[in-house]
Every structure is written in structure tokens, then in C-alpha cells.
Enzyme design. Sequence first.
Site, mmCIF file in Angstrom:
data_model
loop_
_atom_site.group_PDB
_atom_site.id
_atom_site.type_symbol
_atom_site.label_atom_id
_atom_site.label_comp_id
_atom_site.label_asym_id
_atom_site.label_seq_id
_atom_site.Cartn_x
_atom_site.Cartn_y
_atom_site.Cartn_z
ATOM 1 N N CYS A 75 -3.006 1.638 7.911
ATOM 2 C CA CYS A 75 -2.040 0.776 7.241
ATOM 3 C C CYS A 75 -2.524 -0.674 7.231
ATOM 4 O O CYS A 75 -2.822 -1.252 8.273
ATOM 5 C CB CYS A 75 -0.686 0.881 7.942
ATOM 6 N N GLU A 88 0.828 -1.203 0.000
ATOM 7 C CA GLU A 88 0.000 0.000 0.000
ATOM 8 C C GLU A 88 0.865 1.256 0.000
ATOM 9 O O GLU A 88 1.944 1.283 0.590
ATOM 10 C CB GLU A 88 -0.905 0.024 1.239
#
EC number: 2.1.1.192
Length: 356
Positions: free
Chosen positions: A344, A87
Site C-alpha cells: 500500500c 491506489e
Amino acid sequence: MKPSLLDFRLKELQANIKPSFRAKQIYGWLYHNYAQSFDDMKNIPQQLKDELAKSYVVNLLKIVKKELSNDGTIKYLFELQDGKTIETVWLKMKDEQIDEEGCVTQEAKYTICVSTQVGCKVGCAFCLTAKGGFTRDLTAGEIVAQVVALKKDNDHKHNRMINIVYMGMGEPLDNLDNLSRAIEIFKEEDGLCISGKRQTVSTSGLSNKIDRLGEMDLGVHIAISLHAVDDELRTELIPMNKAHNISSIIEAVKRFPIDTRKRVMFEYLVIKNKNDDLGSAKKLVKLLSGIKAKVNLIYFNPYPDTPYERPQKSDMIAFQEYLINHGLLCTIRDSKGIDISAACGQLKEKTQSELQ
């Protein structure tokens, strides 16, 4: 897997590509035009492109999914060459300023939050990435490719300023060799020319690696993910604290070469009924005494099945005011992308669930 051209500094490409001026042209295609393939490099001879294609690749990332927040935050899920996913986040920090005559007086300011590993070894109790364990380090090229991909996708010209924070998936200092190479590549004057002052390495506190990063003299900032003021709670939140306790981290920070005009950032993730009380604030003031510090309070960003909760705004403000009143510079980080999968590991987890 073949290495990427993004793995190399200009002088390294010049040593391997002849004539050397072609290497500089290729570097321009990579970092000024965001070329995704050799075919994009229009002024490079086909014979040279064919030769390079035998040994190197250009593009390392494929956008699997992206989510846009109401505040301008964009969360990207990338697939790597081996099928693993990471990511990266595009953060809009300040809006463009326009005067009454329609002239731009200040450009919008952006920060890119970059991953350094597939997964993470640290195992923080509050972090969704930790649930997936650790797979591998990212190469320098894979770190660099995230910034190139986001600048390209957002039509952000190569010479426009950008800040980089190594705060995505993974512990940056656990991949220090590839991290340091990526930092140097970003700093290249013929590339993106992102100085060390615009790059911040966030670490959960590998005290020996903080020392090593300092010895490299890369000119970057560091941010310490502290999150607790006593070892008992910090070990609960960050099990690695058993090996790198608070005292060892503070001593390493004191040894780190800091620009005298700058401060060391201490990140403090505030979790309801865990570390949001004024007693913790008092201990934090004592802990950071003698350090030119800035504390960044961060709201815990909830995700499904987490046992932790987001703190009350009133408690955050009271905590901040206590620190300020006792001489510490303290800010509360704006919660970016709270309406999307911005914590996250969330977008990766969400996408995997949808595919099952």
C-alpha cells in the site's frame, strides 16, 4: 466539485430524475455498462443529459498508471478530480477451471482492494501510505468508482461475482459515513448487487467505530489488523493503539454482530524479529480464546528505506502450525504482486519519484 451520479442510491436518483424510469436506465448505464460520460448513455434523451451535466459528473477517476504482476495482480494509481491520487488493486484469487471438453467448470475469482481515504491518519510504522500523512476522506462515489473502473478495465461483467476488501489507502472506519453509503450502493439489486457477505471492512482497531458499524447492520465482515499481541509493540507499530488498545478492540469484536457460520478475521502482519516468535503465537492463542476467529498471517512486504524485514518462511510456517495445533484456524496469505509495487502506497511513491 460537482457530485457524481455514483454517490447516489437508485431511490435517490429516482426522486430527482423524472420520469423515474429514466433514473433506472441511467443506473443500468452506470453499473451494467460502466458508462464514463453522459454521451455513453445512448437511450437517454439529450435534453435530460444536458440538464444532468449541469449538476453532476459521471467519471471520477483517471488511470495514471497500472502495473501487472506475474500472478495476475494489477495495481492501479488513480487521479481524482482535485488532482489527488489513490491506489486500488485487482487481485486474482483463483484461476478459471476448464474440463477436458473445454467447458468452464469454475469461473476465475477476483477481489478488489479499495481505498477509502487520500492518505491515512493512523500512522502505522510499517505502512508506506502513512509517510504521506492524511489529506482527505474519499466520497462514497469515489469509493464506488474504483470498483466500477476496475470491472470495466478488466472486462468483468456486472453480474459476475466479485469480492471487495476495504484494505487500501486509509482507515475505513475513520470515513464511516461515506463507507457505509458506498456499501449500500454496492448492494443495490439494480446495480452491482454485491452483498454484504462479499464485502470486508478492515480496520486498525477504532473500537468505538467497530461498535457503530455493528449497529448499522450492513451485513459486512470485519477484519482486525492486529499485528501484535501486547500493547507495547502494537503502540510502536500502530500509535493509535494508545487510544484503542488491544483489550478495547477485543471487547468491541465480541459485541459485533457476526453470522454464526462465519469467523472474525484477525490480520497479523509478520515482521522479522518483531512478532514472528512462538512466544507471540502462544499469546495470540490466549488473546483470541472465546472468539470464533480466523488468523491470516501476512508476510511484511518490504519497500525502500523501511527498517522492517520480511520474515523467514520457516518461521511463518512454525507460527502457523502452533496456532493450528492449539485450535485456531490459520492461513498464510499468498503474497500477491510482490514483483510490482503492491504494498500500500508503493505505486504512488514510485510514480511521484519518477516525476521529480
